[in-house]
Motif scaffolding. Structure first.
Motif, PDB file in Angstrom:
ATOM      1  N   CYS A   1       0.851  -1.187   0.000  1.00 33.35           N
ATOM      2  CA  CYS A   1       0.000   0.000   0.000  1.00 33.35           C
ATOM      3  C   CYS A   1       0.889   1.241   0.000  1.00 33.35           C
ATOM      4  O   CYS A   1       1.861   1.323   0.738  1.00 33.35           O
ATOM      5  CB  CYS A   1      -0.905  -0.020   1.226  1.00 33.35           C
ATOM      6  N   CYS A   2       0.545   2.185  -0.809  1.00 29.82           N
ATOM      7  CA  CYS A   2       1.300   3.434  -0.923  1.00 29.82           C
ATOM      8  C   CYS A   2       1.168   4.259   0.360  1.00 29.82           C
ATOM      9  O   CYS A   2       0.061   4.484   0.859  1.00 29.82           O
ATOM     10  CB  CYS A   2       0.776   4.219  -2.116  1.00 29.82           C
ATOM     11  N   GLY A   3       2.282   4.724   0.882  1.00 34.53           N
ATOM     12  CA  GLY A   3       2.275   5.509   2.118  1.00 34.53           C
ATOM     13  C   GLY A   3       1.489   6.801   2.004  1.00 34.53           C
ATOM     14  O   GLY A   3       0.795   7.207   2.947  1.00 34.53           O
ATOM     15  N   LEU A   4       1.584   7.467   0.859  1.00 39.38           N
ATOM     16  CA  LEU A   4       0.844   8.718   0.679  1.00 39.38           C
ATOM     17  C   LEU A   4      -0.659   8.467   0.637  1.00 39.38           C
ATOM     18  O   LEU A   4      -1.448   9.222   1.200  1.00 39.38           O
ATOM     19  CB  LEU A   4       1.294   9.441  -0.590  1.00 39.38           C
ATOM     20  N   TYR A   5      -1.060   7.382  -0.035  1.00 40.19           N
ATOM     21  CA  TYR A   5      -2.471   7.024  -0.080  1.00 40.19           C
ATOM     22  C   TYR A   5      -2.986   6.753   1.332  1.00 40.19           C
ATOM     23  O   TYR A   5      -4.039   7.254   1.731  1.00 40.19           O
ATOM     24  CB  TYR A   5      -2.688   5.796  -0.974  1.00 40.19           C
ATOM     25  N   HIS A   6      -2.235   5.979   2.087  1.00 41.08           N
ATOM     26  CA  HIS A   6      -2.630   5.650   3.457  1.00 41.08           C
ATOM     27  C   HIS A   6      -2.770   6.925   4.296  1.00 41.08           C
ATOM     28  O   HIS A   6      -3.724   7.079   5.053  1.00 41.08           O
ATOM     29  CB  HIS A   6      -1.613   4.693   4.071  1.00 41.08           C
ATOM     30  N   ARG A   7      -1.818   7.837   4.153  1.00 43.05           N
ATOM     31  CA  ARG A   7      -1.871   9.102   4.898  1.00 43.05           C
ATOM     32  C   ARG A   7      -3.117   9.913   4.519  1.00 43.05           C
ATOM     33  O   ARG A   7      -3.790  10.486   5.379  1.00 43.05           O
ATOM     34  CB  ARG A   7      -0.607   9.908   4.613  1.00 43.05           C
ATOM     35  N   ALA A   8      -3.441   9.954   3.223  1.00 35.43           N
ATOM     36  CA  ALA A   8      -4.617  10.697   2.762  1.00 35.43           C
ATOM     37  C   ALA A   8      -5.904  10.100   3.325  1.00 35.43           C
ATOM     38  O   ALA A   8      -6.786  10.837   3.796  1.00 35.43           O
ATOM     39  CB  ALA A   8      -4.667  10.713   1.232  1.00 35.43           C
TER      40      ALA A   8
END
Length: 98
Positions: A1-8
């Motif tokens: 899972c992409c870290g930026l996606y998770h943060r968003a």
């Protein structure tokens, strides 16, 4: 899972954040107006969420001095860029959640 996606997802998915963003899509609002438009949201939690969104550069807090000083909260360019996403989620919810 992409870290930026998770943060968003974590940012927008926090309790009440999506509702706050949705009502702010119509333009700047005072604290009390947001509270009226998002039932059951406590003052403490609204204040906390607005501070978080301001820290992320999604919401801008403006002090308006026109004889009677008041504070308005509005979406920044970064916040307005969320509008298609928030609207799509709202449409999905109306279509699929009963």
């Amino acid at each position: 899972c992409c870290g930026l996606y998770h943060r968003a997802v974590e940012l927008v998915g926090k309790r009440w954040t999506g509702a706050i963003l949705l009502v702010m899509m119509g333009g700047p609002l005072r604290f009390s107006q947001i509270r009226q438009l998002v039932p059951d949201l406590s003052d403490r939690l609204l204040s906390e969420r607005l501070k978080e969104l301001e820290a992320e550069g999604i919401v801008e807090r403006r002090v308006i001095d026109g004889g009677h000083v008041h504070v308005e909260y509005g979406l920044t360019e970064k916040g307005r860029a969320l509008q298609p996403t928030v609207q799509a989620l709202k449409a999905w919810a109306h279509d699929w959640l009963y």
